[in-house]
Design an enzyme around this catalytic site. Structure first.
Site, mmCIF file in Angstrom:
data_model
loop_
_atom_site.group_PDB
_atom_site.id
_atom_site.type_symbol
_atom_site.label_atom_id
_atom_site.label_comp_id
_atom_site.label_asym_id
_atom_site.label_seq_id
_atom_site.Cartn_x
_atom_site.Cartn_y
_atom_site.Cartn_z
ATOM 1 C CG HIS A 146 78.378 2.791 9.149
ATOM 2 N ND1 HIS A 146 79.439 3.385 9.804
ATOM 3 C CD2 HIS A 146 77.671 3.817 8.620
ATOM 4 C CE1 HIS A 146 79.371 4.697 9.667
ATOM 5 N NE2 HIS A 146 78.322 4.980 8.952
ATOM 6 C CE1 TYR B 238 73.414 11.610 13.476
ATOM 7 C CE2 TYR B 238 74.740 12.004 11.522
ATOM 8 C CZ TYR B 238 74.574 11.409 12.760
ATOM 9 O OH TYR B 238 75.567 10.613 13.278
ATOM 10 C CB THR C 45 80.480 10.385 14.131
ATOM 11 O OG1 THR C 45 79.534 9.470 14.703
ATOM 12 C CG2 THR C 45 81.242 9.713 13.012
#
Length: 808
Positions: free
Chosen positions: A490, A606, A619
């Site tokens: 990630h 979230y 993001t």
């Protein structure tokens, strides 16, 4: 063996009369072709670099400007207002070595070049000004605020016919975007991510936690927030504003470093995510053939990526988004460190590493200066599948080191893999284009098996804990029944970046490459290729113990993952849009309703939103649990709201949906809450300033973490014509020990796929139960738009779910 003979490039024999030199024609030919390919690649990269560098103009426009200036010399018109003569008089060249006419021509060319560059920068900064304004996102269809009208009229001379804000904005962006942009054409025109005002961030933060705190807790938080705002915030904010002008993005580098690379816990499950194959279709059931086509499609994608030939991604089909994250998709590995990891990205690599039944193989991807064809790749992978050799001592579970804690892996790497044969083999893995696992257990969605999607997801997310190299940018996983999937690291990029590549791969595999009737890759088999090379290891007992310890940690994490995949087929985007509401807002409110029914309380939620409309954007967080959402959920659960009160619930739903949409737009346009507070916290740590407010904010748990997987290239597969060729999306592990992780993808008009994760160790969560709550919540909200269905509630056909059991 034939391949051994081909590997010998030349032979020489010393004789009394001299040296007898024998060269292999095949090797010389391959060397020649490789050189031609390399120079051709460099030429294309240079050409595309020039095209992107002068965008939105094109190189031929320079010639047009030069010709226009040269023509002016002959008709005795000076459009430069004397600047050409000034350049001619100040040329640092002797008048004796150049005629007057030559000096005039050279001066005209220099002026034309300067004018051309000025026009390029004018166009580029005009486009940047357009992209810097985001007020149009907040406009309702058919309406436009005064500020947007003023901006449009002031910025564009002829924009006198304004009808709709979004439509007009898109037209202007298209006009200044030029034709056929390349992947990185818009990078210089993208605006910087703005730093929000501290007052706005704190106000929005207090608003977001108000429904989650009782009055005493809220008053305490308000005191902390106001104290921070009035004492320390201004100093920290000044440093952030300074960074925003100096760096291309004031968030992204700190986000990558402190959220990902400095984390010392295992990245398997906790950080890595997965993406699934097509849901209903398996193009071939031959494992080697499917892997061959997919790997070849990935090589095609990489070639276009390195040349910058992909079309840039755009929001709403018009607004360009940053492409920086795509640069590290291939040839990238996360390298473990004692205090922090690093992301190692290398230049073009010509091999990949394949794992099968505990063995590691190095496979070359090029021959004769070209990619291996799908049929050639199939041959190589089939050779690995047919290899019955045993793993070397310690080799079977070696990859478990990447699944365990980072510090033990870093120390083991330094001690046991920094020299000798182990270093050579590890370098081969870490420098590979990507990692491929030829799995030995079939997976995939099977409607006849209730938990097939669950098993498939867990296999992609963690597998056996030692059969994926979790540090690689991504691991491609190929199953014996022809299914495939991806496990992605990630830190280097977010899920939409990998998803963009995956959409291209699936479309290319099924509709461009294809298979024979027997399920093999198309093309002739090439048995003359050198066999894949086994990587060699010398793993000591101490190293094997470290591998075993990492494996036990990883297995404990994997066994604790409670996963449930759920296909919602009752309705989809088509019906939701008919209700005149956002599909994402609809689903997010359904998740809030499901969360309350599951837990009996609301929690900090979230939702991931992209900020790639800004340079180097990644993001932002949308805090989906708003006061408006809470009011709607309470109305849905209030027993006093009987038949006839659906109109009130519907009004509350629309109010909550509008609020969610506004929050999402704020996050997209750089006015979110959490990244700003995160960066203020980082600055405070650098300056040694303690803030109780920031400490409390950054320690709050996200018990419900959600993300939508977007479909970005709808033109690749026409799902109206091919309704079975739909992807299943992807998912991630739970963020909180006592919470849920929910990923969803809206596919076509009538399908939504949910990926739900939690932990078995938590007595309060159950992924299957939560999936059932989501289903009920979606249907209950749908009923608000269908008053005729209110009779169902009257007759007791209302299913309540608690602890996984149904009660009528």
């Amino acid at each position: 063996m034939a391949e051994a003979h081909q590997a010998v490039g030349f032979q020489f024999t010393v004789r009394p009369d001299g040296v007898d030199l024998k060269l292999s024609q095949d090797v010389i030919k391959n060397i020649y072709l490789s050189g031609v390919t390399a120079w051709k690649k460099k030429a294309i990269q240079f050409k595309n670099g020039v095209l992107a560098g002068v965008y939105p103009a094109c190189p031929s426009s320079w010639l047009i400007v030069v010709i226009a200036m040269m023509s002016s010399l002959y008709i005795r018109v000076d459009p430069s207002l004397g600047m050409i003569d000034a350049i001619k008089d100040n040329l640092p060249l002797s008048r004796d070595c150049m005629s007057v006419q030559t000096r005039a021509v050279l001066s005209a060319i220099l002026f034309a070049t300067g004018l051309w560059l000025f026009l390029i920068y004018l166009l580029r900064y005009t486009l940047k000004a357009l992209l810097s304004y985001h007020g149009w996102i907040f406009e309702s269809h058919g309406r436009m605020s005064t500020s947007t009208k003023v901006w449009l009229v002031h910025g564009i001379f002829y924009c006198h016919c304004i009808t709709y804000g979004v439509v007009c904005y898109q037209s202007l962006v298209k006009m200044f975007s030029g034709r056929r942009p390349l992947l990185f054409s818009f990078q210089a025109s993208l605006p910087r991510l703005p730093v929000p005002r501290v007052d706005d961030t704190i106000r929005r933060y207090l608003e977001s936690v108000h429904p989650l705190l009782d009055s005493d807790q809220y008053d305490q938080m308000e005191v902390l927030a106001n104290d921070f705002k009035n004492s320390k915030a201004a100093q920290l904010q000044r440093f952030l504003i300074l960074k925003s002008y100096w760096a291309t993005n004031y968030v992204s580098d700190w986000w990558e470093e402190y959220i990902y690379l400095r984390g010392r816990s295992p990245i398997m499950v906790n950080s890595n995510f997965y993406i699934m194959d097509l849901l209903y279709v398996t193009p071939t059931h031959r494992q080697a053939a499917r892997a061959g086509n997919v790997v070849h499609a990935m090589l095609q994608y990489r070639r276009k990526l390195e040349r910058g030939e992909h079309a840039p991604m755009r929001a709403l089909g018009t607004v360009p988004m940053c492409s920086t994250q795509m640069e590290r998709m291939f040839n990238t590995t996360r390298i473990p460190g004692i205090e922090t990891d690093i992301v190692q990205h290398l230049a073009d690599r010509k091999h990949l590493v394949v794992y099968h039944k505990g063995r590691f193989f190095k496979v070359w991807l090029y021959t004769g200066g070209r990619h291996l064809l799908p049929s050639e790749l199939e041959t190589q992978f089939q050779r690995i599948l047919n290899d019955n050799s045993e793993p070397q001592p310690g080799e079977l579970k070696l990859a478990a080191l990447t699944a365990g804690h980072r510090v033990p892996w870093a120390r083991t790497r330094i001690k046991h893999f920094s020299h000798g044969v182990n270093k050579v083999s590890l370098d081969a893995i870490e420098s590979a284009a990507f990692f491929l696992t030829l799995d030995d257990e079939p997976q995939g969605y099977d409607p006849a098996k209730t938990n097939s999607l669950d098993s498939y997801a867990k296999s992609l997310l963690h597998g056996k804990c030692y059969d994926r190299w979790f540090d690689k940018s991504f691991t491609l996983i190929s199953y014996p029944n022809g299914k495939i999937g991806i496990n992605a690291e990630h830190s280097w990029a977010d899920a939409p970046i990998v998803g963009h590549m995956w959409e291209y791969i699936l479309a290319t595999d099924c509709f461009h490459l294809g298979y024979t009737e027997e399920g093999h890759c198309k093309g002739d088999e090439n048995k003359g290729l050198p066999y894949p090379t086994r990587l060699q290891w010398q793993i000591t007992k101490e190293c094997q113990d470290a591998i075993g310890t990492s494996y036990l940690w990883a297995k404990q994490i994997a066994d604790d993952v409670d996963f449930h995949g759920y296909l919602f087929t009752e309705f989809g985007k088509g019906l939701i849009k008919k209700c005149r509401t956002s599909p994402d807002a609809f689903i997010q409110l359904a998740l809030q309703l499901a969360q309350f029914r599951d837990q009996g309380v609301f929690c900090l939620t979230y939702e991931s939103s992209m900020t790639r409309m800004f340079r180097d954007g990644r993001t932002e967080t949308v805090r989906s649990c708003t006061s408006e959402a809470v009011a709607f959920v309470r109305a849905m659960e209030d027993p006093s709201h009987v038949q006839g009160h659906n109109a009130q619930r519907l009004a509350l739903f629309r109010n909550a949906a509008d609020k969610h949409q506004n929050m999402y737009r704020l996050a997209m346009t750089g006015s979110g809450i959490d990244r700003h507070l995160f960066c203020l916290y980082i600055v405070s740590k650098y300056l040694g300033i303690d803030s109780q407010f920031l400490e409390k904010v950054l320690s709050e748990p996200w018990r419900l973490s959600t993300s939508q997987t977007p479909q970005q290239q709808l033109n690749l597969i026409d799902i109206n014509k091919f309704p079975k060729y739909v992807g299943a999306g992807g998912g991630f592990g739970p963020v909180a020990d006592d919470g849920y992780g929910v990923s969803y993808i809206i596919i076509g008009e009538d399908l939504i796929t949910f990926h739900i994760s939690s932990k078995f160790s938590s007595p309060d969560t159950d992924s299957y139960r939560f999936g059932q709550h989501i289903q009920r919540a979606m249907l209950d909200i749908k009923r608000l738009f269908m008053p005729e269905n209110d009779k169902l509630e009257q007759h007791g056909e209302f299913v309540q779910l608690k602890n996984g059991k149904k009660h009528i």
